[in-house]
Design a protein around this motif. Structure first.
Motif, short mmCIF file in Angstrom:
data_model
loop_
_atom_site.label_atom_id
_atom_site.label_comp_id
_atom_site.label_asym_id
_atom_site.label_seq_id
_atom_site.Cartn_x
_atom_site.Cartn_y
_atom_site.Cartn_z
N ARG A 1 31.03 39.65 54.14
CA ARG A 1 32.27 40.48 53.67
C ARG A 1 33.17 40.78 55.10
O ARG A 1 34.35 40.99 54.78
N TRP B 1 34.98 37.38 54.48
CA TRP B 1 35.73 37.25 53.16
C TRP B 1 35.72 38.80 52.46
O TRP B 1 34.64 39.13 51.69
N PRO B 2 36.89 39.50 52.67
CA PRO B 2 36.80 40.80 52.22
C PRO B 2 36.69 41.08 50.70
O PRO B 2 36.44 42.24 50.27
N ASN B 3 36.98 39.98 49.83
CA ASN B 3 36.73 40.08 48.46
C ASN B 3 35.49 40.23 47.88
O ASN B 3 35.07 40.44 46.82
N ILE B 4 34.54 39.72 48.86
CA ILE B 4 32.87 40.00 48.58
C ILE B 4 32.70 41.52 48.14
O ILE B 4 32.75 42.04 49.11
N THR B 5 32.07 41.79 47.21
CA THR B 5 31.60 43.15 46.94
C THR B 5 30.14 43.18 47.42
O THR B 5 29.31 42.27 47.35
#
Length: 184
Positions: free
Chosen positions: A139, A142-146
C-alpha cells in the motif's frame, strides 16, 4: 415452564442472575420445574402462572419464595453441576475423536492423506503473512491497493482444519529420531 421460571427468577432478588444461569443449560427444564414447584408450594397455587401472579402481587410471598429458592439452592446447583460435567465429558469425547482422526491421518500410507493438514497450515501461514504484512507494505508503493477484509470466521475455519496438534505433529515429522511411517 422456562418463561415462568425466568419471570420468577426476576422476583428472586439477588438470586436472579444465578437462577437465570441455571436456566441456560441442557437441564433447563429440570431447573425450571424446581423453581416453579417452589413458587407453587409457597403460594399454594396449582399452576405456575397463578403462582407467579401471586408472588408479583404480594411482597411477603416474594420473600418466602426467595427463602424457598435459597433452601433449594444446593439441589439447583447440583443440577447445574451435572450439566457442566456432561458438557465437559462431551468436549473430552470430541477432542479424543479429533485426536484419533489426526493420528490416523499421520499414519496413513498415502502422501495426500498425511500431507493435507500441513499443506493447509502452510497456506494459512502464507495468507496470514500476505494479509497482515505484504499487502500493507504494498500500500505504501501503490496507494490504490485496499486493505483486505478477511472475516474472523475465515481464520477460525482454517484454524479448525489445521487442528490443535499441527505444530507438534509437524515437529514429530521433522525429527528423524521419532518413529513414524509418514514422511513420504
Amino acid at each position: 415452564m422456562i418463561p415462568i421460571a425466568l419471570a420468577l427468577a426476576q422476583m428472586a432478588g439477588s438470586l436472579a442472575p444465578t437462577i437465570a444461569g441455571w436456566l441456560g443449560g441442557s437441564k433447563a427444564e429440570d431447573v425450571a420445574t424446581k423453581v416453579v414447584d417452589a413458587a407453587k408450594v409457597v403460594t399454594g397455587q396449582s399452576t405456575g402462572d397463578a403462582a407467579l401472579a401471586a408472588i408479583q402481587a404480594d411482597p411477603q410471598l416474594a420473600m418466602q419464595f426467595q427463602k424457598a429458592v435459597l433452601d433449594n439452592q444446593a439441589q439447583l446447583a447440583q443440577i447445574a453441576a451435572d450439566v457442566s460435567k456432561a458438557e465437559l465429558a462431551a468436549d473430552v469425547a470430541n477432542t479424543a475423536a479429533v485426536s484419533q482422526t489426526m493420528q490416523t491421518e499421520a499414519k496413513a500410507d498415502h502422501w495426500p492423506t498425511y500431507s493435507w493438514r500441513p499443506f493447509v497450515g502452510f497456506c494459512f501461514g502464507i495468507a496470514w503473512i500476505g494479509a497482515y504484512f505484504i499487502i500493507p507494505l504494498l500500500r505504501g508503493w501503490w496507494p490504490n491497493i485496499t486493505e483486505p477484509s478477511i472475516p474472523p470466521e475465515a481464520w477460525i475455519a482454517i484454524g479448525g482444519v489445521l487442528g490443535v496438534a499441527s505444530w507438534f505433529r509437524g515437529k514429530a515429522q521433522a525429527d528423524r529420531r521419532a518413529p513414524s511411517d509418514n514422511r513420504g
